[in-house]
Design a protein around this motif. Sequence first.
Motif, PDB file in Angstrom:
ATOM      1  N   THR A  52      -3.675   2.257   6.481  1.00 36.11           N
ATOM      2  CA  THR A  52      -2.587   2.888   5.742  1.00 36.11           C
ATOM      3  C   THR A  52      -3.124   3.364   4.398  1.00 36.11           C
ATOM      4  O   THR A  52      -4.176   2.897   3.935  1.00 36.11           O
ATOM      5  CB  THR A  52      -1.426   1.906   5.487  1.00 36.11           C
ATOM      6  N   THR A  53      -2.398   4.265   3.769  1.00 33.15           N
ATOM      7  CA  THR A  53      -2.804   4.718   2.436  1.00 33.15           C
ATOM      8  C   THR A  53      -2.703   3.566   1.441  1.00 33.15           C
ATOM      9  O   THR A  53      -3.530   3.436   0.541  1.00 33.15           O
ATOM     10  CB  THR A  53      -1.960   5.917   2.001  1.00 33.15           C
ATOM     11  N   THR A  54      -1.716   2.721   1.621  1.00 38.98           N
ATOM     12  CA  THR A  54      -1.583   1.543   0.752  1.00 38.98           C
ATOM     13  C   THR A  54      -2.814   0.649   0.868  1.00 38.98           C
ATOM     14  O   THR A  54      -3.332   0.174  -0.150  1.00 38.98           O
ATOM     15  CB  THR A  54      -0.312   0.755   1.116  1.00 38.98           C
ATOM     16  N   ALA A  55      -3.296   0.418   2.077  1.00 37.40           N
ATOM     17  CA  ALA A  55      -4.509  -0.391   2.263  1.00 37.40           C
ATOM     18  C   ALA A  55      -5.687   0.255   1.545  1.00 37.40           C
ATOM     19  O   ALA A  55      -6.500  -0.434   0.918  1.00 37.40           O
ATOM     20  CB  ALA A  55      -4.814  -0.571   3.748  1.00 37.40           C
ATOM     21  N   MET A  56      -5.776   1.571   1.615  1.00 31.94           N
ATOM     22  CA  MET A  56      -6.862   2.280   0.934  1.00 31.94           C
ATOM     23  C   MET A  56      -6.756   2.100  -0.581  1.00 31.94           C
ATOM     24  O   MET A  56      -7.758   1.866  -1.267  1.00 31.94           O
ATOM     25  CB  MET A  56      -6.827   3.762   1.308  1.00 31.94           C
ATOM     26  N   MET A  57      -5.535   2.193  -1.110  1.00 33.34           N
ATOM     27  CA  MET A  57      -5.335   2.014  -2.549  1.00 33.34           C
ATOM     28  C   MET A  57      -5.670   0.583  -2.960  1.00 33.34           C
ATOM     29  O   MET A  57      -6.325   0.358  -3.976  1.00 33.34           O
ATOM     30  CB  MET A  57      -3.896   2.382  -2.921  1.00 33.34           C
ATOM     31  N   LEU A  58      -5.235  -0.393  -2.173  1.00 29.33           N
ATOM     32  CA  LEU A  58      -5.564  -1.785  -2.469  1.00 29.33           C
ATOM     33  C   LEU A  58      -7.071  -2.020  -2.430  1.00 29.33           C
ATOM     34  O   LEU A  58      -7.617  -2.732  -3.284  1.00 29.33           O
ATOM     35  CB  LEU A  58      -4.850  -2.723  -1.490  1.00 29.33           C
ATOM     36  N   ASN A  59      -7.761  -1.415  -1.465  1.00 32.84           N
ATOM     37  CA  ASN A  59      -9.217  -1.527  -1.399  1.00 32.84           C
ATOM     38  C   ASN A  59      -9.867  -0.942  -2.651  1.00 32.84           C
ATOM     39  O   ASN A  59     -10.801  -1.515  -3.207  1.00 32.84           O
ATOM     40  CB  ASN A  59      -9.753  -0.844  -0.150  1.00 32.84           C
ATOM     41  N   ILE A  81       7.757   4.069   3.292  1.00 32.13           N
ATOM     42  CA  ILE A  81       7.256   2.799   2.769  1.00 32.13           C
ATOM     43  C   ILE A  81       5.798   2.895   2.343  1.00 32.13           C
ATOM     44  O   ILE A  81       5.422   2.439   1.260  1.00 32.13           O
ATOM     45  CB  ILE A  81       7.497   1.668   3.783  1.00 32.13           C
ATOM     46  N   ASP A  82       4.942   3.497   3.152  1.00 34.07           N
ATOM     47  CA  ASP A  82       3.524   3.609   2.793  1.00 34.07           C
ATOM     48  C   ASP A  82       3.341   4.475   1.552  1.00 34.07           C
ATOM     49  O   ASP A  82       2.557   4.135   0.662  1.00 34.07           O
ATOM     50  CB  ASP A  82       2.716   4.154   3.974  1.00 34.07           C
ATOM     51  N   ALA A  83       4.067   5.569   1.467  1.00 30.42           N
ATOM     52  CA  ALA A  83       3.968   6.434   0.282  1.00 30.42           C
ATOM     53  C   ALA A  83       4.405   5.686  -0.970  1.00 30.42           C
ATOM     54  O   ALA A  83       3.716   5.699  -1.998  1.00 30.42           O
ATOM     55  CB  ALA A  83       4.814   7.689   0.483  1.00 30.42           C
ATOM     56  N   PHE A  84       5.561   5.029  -0.890  1.00 29.18           N
ATOM     57  CA  PHE A  84       6.065   4.290  -2.044  1.00 29.18           C
ATOM     58  C   PHE A  84       5.087   3.200  -2.474  1.00 29.18           C
ATOM     59  O   PHE A  84       4.770   3.063  -3.657  1.00 29.18           O
ATOM     60  CB  PHE A  84       7.437   3.670  -1.732  1.00 29.18           C
ATOM     61  N   LEU A  85       4.617   2.401  -1.513  1.00 23.96           N
ATOM     62  CA  LEU A  85       3.718   1.309  -1.877  1.00 23.96           C
ATOM     63  C   LEU A  85       2.379   1.806  -2.404  1.00 23.96           C
ATOM     64  O   LEU A  85       1.786   1.173  -3.287  1.00 23.96           O
ATOM     65  CB  LEU A  85       3.515   0.368  -0.681  1.00 23.96           C
ATOM     66  N   SER A  86       1.902   2.942  -1.912  1.00 19.98           N
ATOM     67  CA  SER A  86       0.661   3.531  -2.444  1.00 19.98           C
ATOM     68  C   SER A  86       0.819   3.877  -3.919  1.00 19.98           C
ATOM     69  O   SER A  86      -0.046   3.566  -4.745  1.00 19.98           O
ATOM     70  CB  SER A  86       0.300   4.801  -1.672  1.00 19.98           C
ATOM     71  N   VAL A  87       1.930   4.522  -4.238  1.00 20.02           N
ATOM     72  CA  VAL A  87       2.207   4.879  -5.630  1.00 20.02           C
ATOM     73  C   VAL A  87       2.405   3.617  -6.463  1.00 20.02           C
ATOM     74  O   VAL A  87       1.882   3.502  -7.577  1.00 20.02           O
ATOM     75  CB  VAL A  87       3.435   5.821  -5.728  1.00 20.02           C
ATOM     76  N   ALA A 106       3.292  -5.043   4.451  1.00 19.11           N
ATOM     77  CA  ALA A 106       4.513  -4.223   4.413  1.00 19.11           C
ATOM     78  C   ALA A 106       4.193  -2.769   4.755  1.00 19.11           C
ATOM     79  O   ALA A 106       4.958  -2.117   5.475  1.00 19.11           O
ATOM     80  CB  ALA A 106       5.175  -4.319   3.044  1.00 19.11           C
ATOM     81  N   ALA A 107       3.090  -2.259   4.264  1.00 24.70           N
ATOM     82  CA  ALA A 107       2.703  -0.880   4.581  1.00 24.70           C
ATOM     83  C   ALA A 107       2.438  -0.726   6.074  1.00 24.70           C
ATOM     84  O   ALA A 107       2.822   0.278   6.683  1.00 24.70           O
ATOM     85  CB  ALA A 107       1.472  -0.477   3.777  1.00 24.70           C
ATOM     86  N   GLN A 108       1.812  -1.711   6.666  1.00 22.02           N
ATOM     87  CA  GLN A 108       1.509  -1.681   8.111  1.00 22.02           C
ATOM     88  C   GLN A 108       2.806  -1.699   8.921  1.00 22.02           C
ATOM     89  O   GLN A 108       2.967  -0.930   9.868  1.00 22.02           O
ATOM     90  CB  GLN A 108       0.630  -2.889   8.470  1.00 22.02           C
ATOM     91  N   ILE A 109       3.721  -2.570   8.531  1.00 23.86           N
ATOM     92  CA  ILE A 109       5.011  -2.645   9.229  1.00 23.86           C
ATOM     93  C   ILE A 109       5.780  -1.341   9.030  1.00 23.86           C
ATOM     94  O   ILE A 109       6.321  -0.766   9.979  1.00 23.86           O
ATOM     95  CB  ILE A 109       5.850  -3.837   8.718  1.00 23.86           C
ATOM     96  N   GLY A 110       5.847  -0.883   7.799  1.00 24.28           N
ATOM     97  CA  GLY A 110       6.646   0.295   7.475  1.00 24.28           C
ATOM     98  C   GLY A 110       6.126   1.583   8.079  1.00 24.28           C
ATOM     99  O   GLY A 110       6.912   2.427   8.513  1.00 24.28           O
ATOM    100  N   ASP A 111       4.812   1.743   8.137  1.00 27.98           N
ATOM    101  CA  ASP A 111       4.257   3.002   8.626  1.00 27.98           C
ATOM    102  C   ASP A 111       4.066   3.022  10.138  1.00 27.98           C
ATOM    103  O   ASP A 111       4.231   4.056  10.769  1.00 27.98           O
ATOM    104  CB  ASP A 111       2.928   3.301   7.924  1.00 27.98           C
ATOM    105  N   PHE A 112       3.704   1.883  10.715  1.00 28.40           N
ATOM    106  CA  PHE A 112       3.360   1.850  12.139  1.00 28.40           C
ATOM    107  C   PHE A 112       4.301   1.011  12.986  1.00 28.40           C
ATOM    108  O   PHE A 112       4.119   0.924  14.191  1.00 28.40           O
ATOM    109  CB  PHE A 112       1.930   1.347  12.319  1.00 28.40           C
TER     110      PHE A 112
END
Length: 153
Positions: A52-59, A81-87, A106-112
């Motif tokens: 997810t983009t959130t995972a990428m941002m966390l990394n 959800i993924d967009a919001f959590l990334s931001v 949450a990003a994984q659940i929300g996006d996939f």
Amino acid sequence: DGIKSLAFVPWNELDARENEKILVVDTTHGTRECLTHHKMKYAPPEAVRGDTTTAMMLNAIQQRHPIMTGFTGVTVDHFDIDAFLSVFCACNPRVAQEFHLVIREAAQIGDFRELDLSRTAADAALKVCCWLNTLEKQMFTRPFEGDDHLKWP
């Protein structure tokens, strides 16, 4: 600790701020640098790749990657959800680090729509997703209905 918070920039202000270093997340853009799990003409840096983009941002945050130091702002063109959590992560990297397991899940659940209740943070992550879906419904339209790109300024 060297982690810099990025400022949120509404999508509709992006063109007027052409001289600023603004990172586009969870979508693609013709001229701006992007961090997204969506297909692009170039791959994201190996060190920050994620599902997810959130995972990428966390990394990027956890590794103190230049993505977190080379930009002053962050934007996205839709609400999910993924967009919001990334931001959220880009704007609040210290909080994101503290709650990275819940946010990543949450990003994984929300996006996939992938939920594994045996995972450590799954219960809390599901609650985050339910809360964000409730906010989306209250502020815009029901989740997965309407045009996501019209839900974000």
